[in-house]
Design a protein around this motif. Structure first.
Motif, PDB file in Angstrom:
ATOM      1  N   LEU A   8      -1.558  -8.498  10.841  1.00 58.93           N
ATOM      2  CA  LEU A   8      -1.464  -8.521   9.379  1.00 58.93           C
ATOM      3  C   LEU A   8      -0.007  -8.338   8.939  1.00 58.93           C
ATOM      4  O   LEU A   8       0.396  -7.281   8.451  1.00 58.93           O
ATOM      5  N   ASP A   9       0.763  -9.397   9.103  1.00 61.16           N
ATOM      6  CA  ASP A   9       2.173  -9.323   8.729  1.00 61.16           C
ATOM      7  C   ASP A   9       2.377  -9.412   7.220  1.00 61.16           C
ATOM      8  O   ASP A   9       3.515  -9.371   6.741  1.00 61.16           O
ATOM      9  N   ASN A  10       1.298  -9.512   6.462  1.00 61.20           N
ATOM     10  CA  ASN A  10       1.391  -9.504   4.998  1.00 61.20           C
ATOM     11  C   ASN A  10       1.019  -8.148   4.412  1.00 61.20           C
ATOM     12  O   ASN A  10       0.892  -8.010   3.195  1.00 61.20           O
ATOM     13  N   LEU A  11       0.857  -7.141   5.260  1.00 59.06           N
ATOM     14  CA  LEU A  11       0.541  -5.785   4.814  1.00 59.06           C
ATOM     15  C   LEU A  11       1.793  -4.922   4.903  1.00 59.06           C
ATOM     16  O   LEU A  11       2.376  -4.771   5.977  1.00 59.06           O
ATOM     17  N   TYR A  12       2.199  -4.362   3.768  1.00 56.44           N
ATOM     18  CA  TYR A  12       3.385  -3.507   3.696  1.00 56.44           C
ATOM     19  C   TYR A  12       2.941  -2.097   3.310  1.00 56.44           C
ATOM     20  O   TYR A  12       2.418  -1.878   2.219  1.00 56.44           O
ATOM     21  N   TYR A  13       3.157  -1.169   4.214  1.00 60.93           N
ATOM     22  CA  TYR A  13       2.730   0.218   4.031  1.00 60.93           C
ATOM     23  C   TYR A  13       3.961   1.027   3.630  1.00 60.93           C
ATOM     24  O   TYR A  13       4.880   1.198   4.423  1.00 60.93           O
ATOM     25  N   VAL A  14       3.999   1.505   2.399  1.00 60.25           N
ATOM     26  CA  VAL A  14       5.149   2.262   1.899  1.00 60.25           C
ATOM     27  C   VAL A  14       4.792   3.746   1.921  1.00 60.25           C
ATOM     28  O   VAL A  14       3.864   4.181   1.229  1.00 60.25           O
ATOM     29  N   VAL A  15       5.512   4.502   2.732  1.00 62.67           N
ATOM     30  CA  VAL A  15       5.199   5.916   2.931  1.00 62.67           C
ATOM     31  C   VAL A  15       6.248   6.795   2.259  1.00 62.67           C
ATOM     32  O   VAL A  15       7.445   6.654   2.502  1.00 62.67           O
ATOM     33  N   ASP A  16       5.776   7.681   1.422  1.00 65.67           N
ATOM     34  CA  ASP A  16       6.628   8.694   0.798  1.00 65.67           C
ATOM     35  C   ASP A  16       6.677   9.889   1.750  1.00 65.67           C
ATOM     36  O   ASP A  16       5.700  10.618   1.892  1.00 65.67           O
ATOM     37  N   TRP A  17       7.803  10.059   2.422  1.00 69.73           N
ATOM     38  CA  TRP A  17       7.923  11.118   3.427  1.00 69.73           C
ATOM     39  C   TRP A  17       8.834  12.225   2.907  1.00 69.73           C
ATOM     40  O   TRP A  17      10.049  12.103   2.917  1.00 69.73           O
ATOM     41  N   ASN A  18       8.235  13.302   2.427  1.00 69.70           N
ATOM     42  CA  ASN A  18       9.024  14.447   1.966  1.00 69.70           C
ATOM     43  C   ASN A  18       8.654  15.732   2.695  1.00 69.70           C
ATOM     44  O   ASN A  18       9.084  16.814   2.312  1.00 69.70           O
ATOM     45  N   ASP A  19       7.824  15.595   3.747  1.00 70.10           N
ATOM     46  CA  ASP A  19       7.464  16.720   4.618  1.00 70.10           C
ATOM     47  C   ASP A  19       6.640  17.785   3.901  1.00 70.10           C
ATOM     48  O   ASP A  19       6.627  18.940   4.307  1.00 70.10           O
ATOM     49  N   ALA A  44       0.843  -1.187   0.000  1.00 73.62           N
ATOM     50  CA  ALA A  44       0.000   0.000   0.000  1.00 73.62           C
ATOM     51  C   ALA A  44       0.884   1.245   0.000  1.00 73.62           C
ATOM     52  O   ALA A  44       1.721   1.416   0.888  1.00 73.62           O
ATOM     53  N   PHE A  45       0.705   2.113  -0.988  1.00 76.56           N
ATOM     54  CA  PHE A  45       1.523   3.318  -1.137  1.00 76.56           C
ATOM     55  C   PHE A  45       0.729   4.554  -0.725  1.00 76.56           C
ATOM     56  O   PHE A  45      -0.409   4.743  -1.154  1.00 76.56           O
ATOM     57  N   GLU A  46       1.363   5.394   0.086  1.00 71.88           N
ATOM     58  CA  GLU A  46       0.720   6.626   0.548  1.00 71.88           C
ATOM     59  C   GLU A  46       1.781   7.687   0.821  1.00 71.88           C
ATOM     60  O   GLU A  46       2.958   7.367   1.043  1.00 71.88           O
ATOM     61  N   GLY A  47       1.377   8.945   0.799  1.00 66.58           N
ATOM     62  CA  GLY A  47       2.262  10.046   1.148  1.00 66.58           C
ATOM     63  C   GLY A  47       2.107  10.420   2.607  1.00 66.58           C
ATOM     64  O   GLY A  47       1.129  10.045   3.260  1.00 66.58           O
ATOM     65  N   ASP A  48       3.069  11.188   3.130  1.00 70.65           N
ATOM     66  CA  ASP A  48       3.023  11.529   4.553  1.00 70.65           C
ATOM     67  C   ASP A  48       1.795  12.369   4.905  1.00 70.65           C
ATOM     68  O   ASP A  48       1.154  12.145   5.930  1.00 70.65           O
ATOM     69  N   ALA A  49       1.428  13.316   4.047  1.00 63.54           N
ATOM     70  CA  ALA A  49       0.261  14.143   4.338  1.00 63.54           C
ATOM     71  C   ALA A  49      -1.032  13.333   4.293  1.00 63.54           C
ATOM     72  O   ALA A  49      -2.038  13.727   4.883  1.00 63.54           O
ATOM     73  N   GLY A  50      -0.998  12.208   3.610  1.00 68.58           N
ATOM     74  CA  GLY A  50      -2.184  11.370   3.518  1.00 68.58           C
ATOM     75  C   GLY A  50      -2.418  10.506   4.743  1.00 68.58           C
ATOM     76  O   GLY A  50      -3.396   9.751   4.794  1.00 68.58           O
ATOM     77  N   LEU A  51      -1.531  10.613   5.736  1.00 69.41           N
ATOM     78  CA  LEU A  51      -1.678   9.801   6.945  1.00 69.41           C
ATOM     79  C   LEU A  51      -2.504  10.496   8.018  1.00 69.41           C
ATOM     80  O   LEU A  51      -2.693   9.954   9.104  1.00 69.41           O
ATOM     81  N   THR A  52      -2.986  11.700   7.732  1.00 66.68           N
ATOM     82  CA  THR A  52      -3.752  12.440   8.729  1.00 66.68           C
ATOM     83  C   THR A  52      -5.212  12.009   8.848  1.00 66.68           C
ATOM     84  O   THR A  52      -5.809  12.198   9.911  1.00 66.68           O
ATOM     85  N   PRO A  53      -5.856  11.421   7.815  1.00 63.03           N
ATOM     86  CA  PRO A  53      -7.256  11.011   7.968  1.00 63.03           C
ATOM     87  C   PRO A  53      -7.429   9.947   9.052  1.00 63.03           C
ATOM     88  O   PRO A  53      -6.527   9.142   9.309  1.00 63.03           O
ATOM     89  N   GLY A  54      -8.599   9.939   9.661  1.00 59.25           N
ATOM     90  CA  GLY A  54      -8.865   8.974  10.719  1.00 59.25           C
ATOM     91  C   GLY A  54      -8.750   7.538  10.255  1.00 59.25           C
ATOM     92  O   GLY A  54      -8.358   6.653  11.027  1.00 59.25           O
TER      93      GLY A  54
END
Length: 248
Positions: free
Chosen positions: A206-217, A182-192
C-alpha cells in the motif's frame, strides 16, 4: 519517489510561506484552547501536538483536497486515527473556512463560497456547540460539516485498519494515485490493530498509505512513553518494511 534535489527545491519554494503558516498554527491552537475551555471537556494534548503536521499537510500541496468539495472522488483521503483528537480538525476547518468567508465578503467572488454553507461549512460559531446535543461530536464523524474526514473514529488505533482498507480499495479500483493520510499519536500505536495494519500494509504494497505520527513521547499518562515502550517511530515502522521520514 522524489529525489533529494526535488525535495530541497520544493522546500525552498515553500519556505517564504512558513511565517504565515505559523500564524495559522497559532490561530488553530487558540481555537482548540477556547473550545475545550468553554466546554470544559475534550482532549487538548493530542489535538495541539498535531497542529504543525496538519498545517503542513493541508497547505504544502502534498495532499490534494478541496475544502469546498470534500466529496470529490479523486481527492486524497484523510483519516484521524485517534478520533478523540477531533478538536484539531474542528479548529483547523474553522480557521480556513473563516478565511474563505472573509475573502468572499471582500471580493464577492463565488469561488470562495462553500456550497450550502449552513450544512457543509464549519465556522468558529460551531465550536461553541462542541459536545452539546446536536452540536459538534466529541469524536471524529464523517458527516455534514466534517466530510473532510473519511471515516468515523474514536479511541486510539481505531482508524488504523480502515486507513489500510481504504488505501487497498483505491488501488483495487484503479485509483492508486489517490492517497490516504492517516494521523495518529505515538501512544496510539500500542493497540494490536496498529501492528496488524503496519504488517498488512507492507504485505499488500500500500504505497498510497501515508501514516503521519505525532511523536512527543507522551500520552495521557504522567510518565513518558519511552519508559514503557522501547524505540522510536522509525523502529516501529521500519521493522515492518516501511519507508520512514522524520522531522523535528
Amino acid at each position: 519517489m522524489a529525489t533529494d534535489k526535488e525535495i530541497t527545491a520544493r522546500y525552498e519554494e515553500l519556505a517564504p510561506h512558513f511565517p504565515r503558516w505559523e500564524k495559522i498554527k497559532d490561530l488553530i491552537d487558540q481555537l482548540i484552547d477556547l473550545m475545550l475551555n468553554y466546554r470544559q471537556s475534550g482532549h487538548p494534548g493530542g489535538s495541539r501536538s498535531k497542529v504543525h503536521a496538519l498545517v503542513v499537510t493541508l497547505l504544502s500541496g502534498v495532499m490534494r483536497w478541496d475544502i469546498r468539495h470534500p466529496e470529490k472522488r479523486f481527492g486524497d483521503r484523510f483519516i484521524l486515527i485517534a478520533g478523540h483528537t477531533i478538536p484539531l480538525i474542528y479548529a483547523a476547518l474553522a480557521v480556513l473556512n473563516e478565511a474563505l468567508r472573509v475573502k468572499h465578503q471582500q471580493t464577492g467572488d463565488d469561488k470562495y463560497l462553500v456550497p450550502n454553507p449552513e450544512e457543509r461549512a464549519l465556522y468558529w460559531e460551531d465550536l461553541l456547540e462542541f459536545r452539546h446535543n446536536k452540536g459538534l461530536s466529541g469524536h471524529a464523524e464523517m458527516e455534514g460539516k466534517t466530510l473532510f474526514l473519511k471515516f468515523n473514529t474514536g479511541p486510539s488505533g481505531h482508524g488504523s485498519p480502515p486507513a489500510a482498507g481504504e488505501a487497498l480499495a483505491l488501488k483495487r479500483a484503479g485509483a492508486g494515485q489517490v492517497r490516504v493520510f492517516a494521523f495518529e499519536g505515538d501512544a496510539g500505536l500500542t493497540p494490536g490493530g496498529a501492528h496488524e495494519t503496519k504488517n498488512s500494509a507492507w504485505g499488500l504494497a500500500l504505497d498510497n498509505l501515508y501514516y503521519v505520527v505525532d511523536w512527543n513521547d507522551f500520552g495521557i499518562d504522567d510518565h513518558p512513553l519511552s519508559t514503557v515502550v522501547h524505540g522510536t517511530p522509525t523502529d516501529w515502522f521500519a521493522s515492518y518494511g516501511w519507508r520512514v521520514f522524520s522531522a523535528e
